[in-house]
Write an enzyme that holds these catalytic residues in place. Structure first.
Site, PDB file in Angstrom:
ATOM      1  N   HIS A  95       6.548 -13.753 -18.800  1.00 51.04           N
ATOM      2  CA  HIS A  95       7.001 -14.449 -20.082  1.00 51.04           C
ATOM      3  C   HIS A  95       5.873 -14.881 -20.718  1.00 51.04           C
ATOM      4  O   HIS A  95       5.863 -15.347 -21.767  1.00 51.04           O
ATOM      5  CB  HIS A  95       7.881 -15.630 -19.681  1.00 51.04           C
ATOM      6  CG  HIS A  95       9.139 -15.416 -19.473  1.00 51.04           C
ATOM      7  ND1 HIS A  95      10.198 -16.274 -18.792  1.00 51.04           N
ATOM      8  CD2 HIS A  95       9.864 -14.079 -18.982  1.00 51.04           C
ATOM      9  CE1 HIS A  95      11.252 -15.601 -18.794  1.00 51.04           C
ATOM     10  NE2 HIS A  95      11.165 -14.335 -18.651  1.00 51.04           N
ATOM     11  N   SER A  96       4.744 -14.479 -20.359  1.00 51.08           N
ATOM     12  CA  SER A  96       3.368 -14.875 -21.049  1.00 51.08           C
ATOM     13  C   SER A  96       3.096 -13.940 -22.102  1.00 51.08           C
ATOM     14  O   SER A  96       2.395 -13.960 -23.176  1.00 51.08           O
ATOM     15  CB  SER A  96       2.061 -14.966 -20.217  1.00 51.08           C
ATOM     16  OG  SER A  96       1.802 -13.557 -19.917  1.00 51.08           O
TER      17      SER A  96
ATOM     18  N   ASP B  90       4.143 -16.877 -25.932  1.00 48.23           N
ATOM     19  CA  ASP B  90       2.950 -17.742 -25.678  1.00 48.23           C
ATOM     20  C   ASP B  90       2.046 -17.420 -27.172  1.00 48.23           C
ATOM     21  O   ASP B  90       1.591 -16.606 -27.306  1.00 48.23           O
ATOM     22  CB  ASP B  90       2.187 -17.118 -24.574  1.00 48.23           C
ATOM     23  CG  ASP B  90       0.510 -17.744 -24.444  1.00 48.23           C
ATOM     24  OD1 ASP B  90       0.443 -18.648 -25.138  1.00 48.23           O
ATOM     25  OD2 ASP B  90      -0.024 -17.214 -23.580  1.00 48.23           O
TER      26      ASP B  90
ATOM     27  N   HIS C  43      14.795  -4.876 -14.925  1.00 53.12           N
ATOM     28  CA  HIS C  43      15.918  -4.540 -15.178  1.00 53.12           C
ATOM     29  C   HIS C  43      16.642  -3.354 -14.390  1.00 53.12           C
ATOM     30  O   HIS C  43      17.761  -3.248 -13.895  1.00 53.12           O
ATOM     31  CB  HIS C  43      16.344  -4.206 -16.485  1.00 53.12           C
ATOM     32  CG  HIS C  43      16.476  -5.635 -17.489  1.00 53.12           C
ATOM     33  ND1 HIS C  43      17.660  -5.889 -17.823  1.00 53.12           N
ATOM     34  CD2 HIS C  43      15.607  -6.555 -17.896  1.00 53.12           C
ATOM     35  CE1 HIS C  43      17.755  -7.141 -18.361  1.00 53.12           C
ATOM     36  NE2 HIS C  43      16.265  -7.506 -18.530  1.00 53.12           N
TER      37      HIS C  43
END
Length: 326
Positions: free
Chosen positions: A193-194, A243, A67
């Site tokens: 994103h895991s 996950d 970000h």
């Protein structure tokens, strides 16, 4: 005489080349080796201590890099609080779910006790992210330092830079390309994103009013259980682990999941189906070493995006406040 003249101009030439290279790179390895030799060790130890107490800090530190560095410059503008004249990036919709900024301040205070006014918040943000990656089982990535801190929020231009999880893969690839990251780099970075979790606010559109047929039907009951409301309360603790197999580990299990249509967000699904990214998804699903190699390369590029160096910017005393000008 001729040799002396040649030698003089040769010195000038190489000095100019050296200065040019320094001006263009700005960042160097071990920038604080003389001014604050313990800086990186202090940051690393603080990350370990904070991670031991609060496991989710590592997700936050990793997300901070994305970000902050994606929006024009890696200059810790993300950390600035709102003022009467300026909206904080932290308070925009695009920063929804971001937290644990106070722990960056904890690290800053520890560094300040050793070396007051030397180490920038921008470098602390990047290095805490790097050490957070290690805490999550990811690769150690040697990163350059020497960034300085910006004085203004970039809340007004976030949308121009940050890719969104609901945008087309063409837009996502274009946004990453703007900072020098190619398709395998995009696939690797989205492998973040895991770890962590996704708030129901971000994924209910795939569940209500009808379930997205592209979702794995075996995964849907769990998602519905975790997100029972079509309009979830943003302040409620309603989320789905990214996950379910290894939720606290940065690994290539994410790629196997999305190939089985278990990706939570639209961008996850697109990553596994778009012809420009699917080959890399399949390769990373088979090889964690390849995933880590591309991830390290992409993180390096992202953290070197247009930093403030030299006399630009400042070294903030507090990471959430720009220094007062006198």
């Amino acid at each position: 005489m001729g040799f002396k003249v040649f030698f003089f101009f040769a010195i000038l030439f190489f000095s100019a080349v050296s200065a040019f290279a320094e001006d263009n790179s700005g960042l160097v390895m071990d920038y604080y080796k003389d001014s604050c030799p313990q800086a990186e060790d202090i940051i690393r130890e603080q990350v370990k201590l904070l991670y031991k107490r609060h496991k989710n800090t590592a997700f936050s530190w990793l997300r901070n890099i994305f970000h902050d560095c994606f929006v024009e410059s890696c200059d810790a503008s993300l950390l600035l609080d709102s003022t009467r004249r300026m909206l904080s990036e932290k308070e925009t919709d695009r920063s929804f779910g971001m937290r644990n900024f106070r722990y960056i301040e904890t690290i800053k205070e520890a560094v300040e006790r050793e070396c007051p006014g030397v180490v920038s918040c921008a470098d602390i943000l990047v290095l805490s992210g790097r050490d957070g990656i290690v805490a999550l089982g990811g690769p150690y990535v040697p990163l350059k330092t020497g960034r300085r801190d910006g004085r203004k929020s970039r809340a007004d231009i976030l949308e121009q830079h940050l890719p969104d999880h609901n945008e087309s893969m063409s837009v996502v690839l274009e946004r990453f390309a703007n900072v020098g990251i190619n398709a395998p780099g995009v696939v690797a970075l989205l492998g973040a994103h895991s770890v962590g979790r996704t708030h129901c606010v971000k994924l209910v559109h795939r569940l209500y009013p009808e379930v997205d047929p592209q979702l794995n039907p075996d995964h849907v009951p769990h998602m519905l259980k975790k997100c029972p409301d079509p309009i979830p309360d943003p302040k409620a603790v309603q989320y789905v682990r990214n996950d379910r197999g290894t939720p606290m580990k940065l690994d290539n299990n994410y790629y196997r999941n999305i190939l089985e249509n278990k990706g939570l967000m639209l961008v996850d699904h697109q990553l596994a189906t778009d012809k420009r990214t699917k080959p890399y998804v399949k390769k990373m699903a088979k090889s964690q070493d390849y995933f880590f190699k591309e991830f390290a390369r992409a993180i390096t590029i992202l953290t070197e995006n247009n930093p403030l160096t030299g006399t630009k910017g400042e070294i903030r005393k507090q990471c959430n406040l720009a220094n007062k000008l006198h």
